[in-house]
Design a protein around this motif. Structure first.
Motif, PDB file in Angstrom:
ATOM      1  N   MET A  12     -19.777   6.299  -3.161  1.00 20.53           N
ATOM      2  CA  MET A  12     -20.862   5.951  -4.294  1.00 20.53           C
ATOM      3  C   MET A  12     -20.758   6.855  -5.431  1.00 20.53           C
ATOM      4  N   ALA A  13     -20.191   8.147  -5.321  1.00 15.02           N
ATOM      5  CA  ALA A  13     -20.131   8.864  -6.535  1.00 15.02           C
ATOM      6  C   ALA A  13     -18.704   8.565  -7.214  1.00 15.02           C
ATOM      7  N   GLN A  14     -17.848   7.782  -6.773  1.00  8.62           N
ATOM      8  CA  GLN A  14     -16.504   7.263  -7.324  1.00  8.62           C
ATOM      9  C   GLN A  14     -16.775   6.297  -8.530  1.00  8.62           C
ATOM     10  N   THR A  15     -16.143   6.393  -9.538  1.00  8.03           N
ATOM     11  CA  THR A  15     -16.333   5.491 -10.712  1.00  8.03           C
ATOM     12  C   THR A  15     -15.115   4.429 -10.782  1.00  8.03           C
ATOM     13  N   GLY A  16     -14.054   4.674 -10.183  1.00 10.47           N
ATOM     14  CA  GLY A  16     -13.160   3.985 -10.175  1.00 10.47           C
ATOM     15  C   GLY A  16     -13.059   2.559  -9.415  1.00 10.47           C
ATOM     16  N   GLU A  17     -12.186   1.671  -9.517  1.00 11.78           N
ATOM     17  CA  GLU A  17     -12.114   0.446  -8.667  1.00 11.78           C
ATOM     18  C   GLU A  17     -11.364   0.761  -7.316  1.00 11.78           C
ATOM     19  N   ARG A  18     -10.573   1.567  -7.442  1.00 11.55           N
ATOM     20  CA  ARG A  18      -9.725   1.873  -6.105  1.00 11.55           C
ATOM     21  C   ARG A  18      -9.871   3.611  -5.897  1.00 11.55           C
ATOM     22  N   VAL A  19     -10.168   3.823  -4.765  1.00 16.69           N
ATOM     23  CA  VAL A  19     -10.088   5.115  -4.254  1.00 16.69           C
ATOM     24  C   VAL A  19      -8.995   5.227  -3.096  1.00 16.69           C
ATOM     25  N   PRO A  20      -8.081   5.814  -3.289  1.00 16.55           N
ATOM     26  CA  PRO A  20      -6.983   6.153  -2.390  1.00 16.55           C
ATOM     27  C   PRO A  20      -7.266   7.261  -1.526  1.00 16.55           C
ATOM     28  N   MET A  21      -7.187   7.131  -0.264  1.00 24.81           N
ATOM     29  CA  MET A  21      -7.483   8.491   0.761  1.00 24.81           C
ATOM     30  C   MET A  21      -6.407   8.482   1.759  1.00 24.81           C
ATOM     31  N   SER A  22      -6.227   9.582   2.393  1.00 27.30           N
ATOM     32  CA  SER A  22      -5.653   9.784   3.687  1.00 27.30           C
ATOM     33  C   SER A  22      -6.487   9.883   4.843  1.00 27.30           C
ATOM     34  N   PHE A  23      -5.972   9.699   5.836  1.00 30.13           N
ATOM     35  CA  PHE A  23      -6.922   9.924   7.187  1.00 30.13           C
ATOM     36  C   PHE A  23      -7.241  11.289   7.110  1.00 30.13           C
ATOM     37  N   SER A  24      -6.432  12.267   6.788  1.00 28.17           N
ATOM     38  CA  SER A  24      -6.855  13.768   6.788  1.00 28.17           C
ATOM     39  C   SER A  24      -8.057  13.930   5.703  1.00 28.17           C
ATOM     40  N   ASP A  25      -7.895  13.461   4.594  1.00 24.20           N
ATOM     41  CA  ASP A  25      -8.939  13.504   3.389  1.00 24.20           C
ATOM     42  C   ASP A  25     -10.248  12.850   4.222  1.00 24.20           C
TER      43      ASP A  25
END
Length: 136
Positions: A12-25
């Motif tokens: 919810m705090a992200q402003t971009g359209e896409r949020v890449p994440m790793s499983f470890s993130d």
């Protein structure tokens, strides 16, 4: 506050359209390991009845895409307004999350059509002699 709530807050705090994440993130964000079922693509589907974590990213307004199980990473994409996940019988993901699920008009139409008499034992074999076939 559920154990997957930090993911919702983060998204919810992200402003971009896409949020890449790793499983470890995601594990660092949650403060614990993801379940072993993370290795199955179905775990990352956008079906809100799939698992409790799915409800969190959907409630934050995101959907998963580009899930790479082998590379252990994915992209959360901001869901377009009115583009709910494809659910059966016209139910929306938001309705599932909020608990006000709209059911199909024929849901429950067979209720009360079968009556089991009080003296019937459903655990009793229908044919008491059926086991004799194997005794020969």
């Amino acid at each position: 506050m559920g154990k997957y709530s930090p993911l919702r807050s983060y998204l919810m705090a992200q402003t971009g359209e896409r949020v890449p994440m790793s499983f470890s993130d995601i594990e660092k964000l949650l403060g614990e390991k993801l379940p072993a079922s993370k290795q199955y693509p179905a775990w990352w589907s956008n079906n809100p009845s799939n698992n409790p974590m799915t409800k969190e990213w959907l409630a934050a307004g995101f959907q998963t895409e580009s899930v790479n199980i082998a590379g252990e990473n994915l992209v959360f994409r901001r869901a377009q307004a009115g583009s709910g996940s494809s659910k059966g019988f016209g139910e929306s993901a938001q309705a599932e999350i909020s608990g006000t699920s709209s059911r199909h008009p024929i849901f429950g139409c067979m209720k009360g059509t079968l009556t089991i008499m009080p003296d019937v034992d459903l655990t009793e074999p229908a044919d008491p002699d059926w086991g004799k076939v194997y005794e020969d």
